[in-house]
Scaffold this active site. Sequence first.
Site, short mmCIF file in Angstrom:
data_model
loop_
_atom_site.label_atom_id
_atom_site.label_comp_id
_atom_site.label_asym_id
_atom_site.label_seq_id
_atom_site.Cartn_x
_atom_site.Cartn_y
_atom_site.Cartn_z
N THR A 48 32.88 27.97 27.01
CA THR A 48 33.44 27.43 28.25
C THR A 48 32.66 26.21 28.72
O THR A 48 31.46 26.11 28.47
CB THR A 48 33.35 28.53 29.32
N ARG B 49 45.35 37.42 29.76
CA ARG B 49 44.01 37.67 30.33
C ARG B 49 43.53 36.42 31.08
O ARG B 49 43.67 35.30 30.60
CB ARG B 49 43.05 38.04 29.21
N VAL B 50 42.97 36.59 32.26
CA VAL B 50 42.47 35.47 33.04
C VAL B 50 40.94 35.49 33.04
O VAL B 50 40.32 36.54 33.23
CB VAL B 50 43.00 35.52 34.50
N ASP C 194 37.02 34.37 34.23
CA ASP C 194 36.26 34.11 35.46
C ASP C 194 36.23 32.64 35.80
O ASP C 194 36.03 32.26 36.97
CB ASP C 194 34.82 34.62 35.30
N GLY D 245 30.00 32.95 30.23
CA GLY D 245 29.55 34.25 29.75
C GLY D 245 30.72 35.20 29.71
O GLY D 245 31.87 34.78 29.73
N GLY E 46 33.33 36.99 31.00
CA GLY E 46 33.98 36.74 32.28
C GLY E 46 34.28 37.98 33.10
O GLY E 46 34.25 37.93 34.34
N1 ASP Z 1 33.53 32.95 30.78
C1 ASP Z 1 34.49 32.75 29.74
C2 ASP Z 1 35.49 33.87 29.76
O1 ASP Z 1 35.14 35.00 29.98
C3 ASP Z 1 33.89 32.67 28.38
C4 ASP Z 1 32.89 31.57 28.24
O2 ASP Z 1 32.03 31.42 29.08
O3 ASP Z 1 32.96 30.86 27.23
O4 ASP Z 1 36.61 33.61 29.47
#
Ligand code: ASP
Length: 319
Positions: free
Chosen positions: A175, A203-204, A206, A227, A229
């Site tokens: 992300t 799925r959504v 964070d 991280g 999410g």
């Molecule tokens: N936070 C993101 C998610 O859970 C994943 C990421 O940080 O790459 O979708």
Amino acid sequence: MCSHDNHLYAVAVHGGSGHYSRNQFSQQERQAYRTGLERALRAAEAVLKTGGAALDAVQSAVAALEDDALFNAGCGAVLNAGGIAELDAAIMDGTTLKAGAVAGMKTTRNPVRAARAVMEHSPHVFLHGSDADAFASRQGLTQVDNAYFVTVARELQLAEAQARGETFSISKFGTVGAVARDRLGNIAAATSTGGMTNKLPGRVSDSAVIGAGVYASRHGCAVAGSGHGEFFIRLAVGKDISGRIEYGHQTLADAANHVIHTSLASLGGEGGVIAIDARGTIVIAMNTAGMFRGVLKESGEPETGIYADEALSRSPASL
Ligand code: ASP
């Protein structure tokens, strides 16, 4: 990592946290990531050095990362279980507490621009799915075929995750996010993501949830996370870090470190955040082995890093 720069602008960006091992990337790959981060920092700098707003700076930085196929946002986003890129993004202004978010977008080239349009050109905060794409299209934002977002590397990652029977690929969260403080002391945050490899359609992340993977308040701080999410949502990570400063009178470093190393870790969650307060203090906290990240302060040069135990530095190609 911590620094103060009153009345000066500052920006931090990230390209995702994860369990990166020292031999996972070649020298060339490490440089490519660092170059991408530097490009995003420069995009924000171009806004900030002419007196532009933190909100515009974080949008520019995140849009640059969305356009870079190395990162899990926009072009190069990870794929859901059906092999489709479903994109989430959000933006928040710490001065007005205005925010915009989008989730499950499939055709808008730069979801962060759609989040900004939701914030400024709709009476709402959060739009999702094909209606969000339709809204973005009506706002004049570039629409693309979903194949535009899909790279061979992400197709391989999906095939590997499915062969292993993984619901999510948690070894690497790519992300992207940005936080900035402008010369007037305004702060803002923005995020964008494809989410997690092999996620269930619908799925959504964070990253689209205000208060979770993204938050900004001038009374606290601006935060952009990366991280797992589900944990960031359950803990309202961004709002908790900011609130600890605003109501708990903690320092930015104490607040960010507590939420990442105590709250998140005690639930078994993994990830990291970049955060900035209205004085321009920047803190980066993670409980993963690494996080692609970079910082640029007024009159300074972009400094980037990958591993948790490494100090930020100028990348060899930028010297
Ligand atoms: N936070 C993101 C998610 O859970 C994943 C990421 O940080 O790459 O979708």
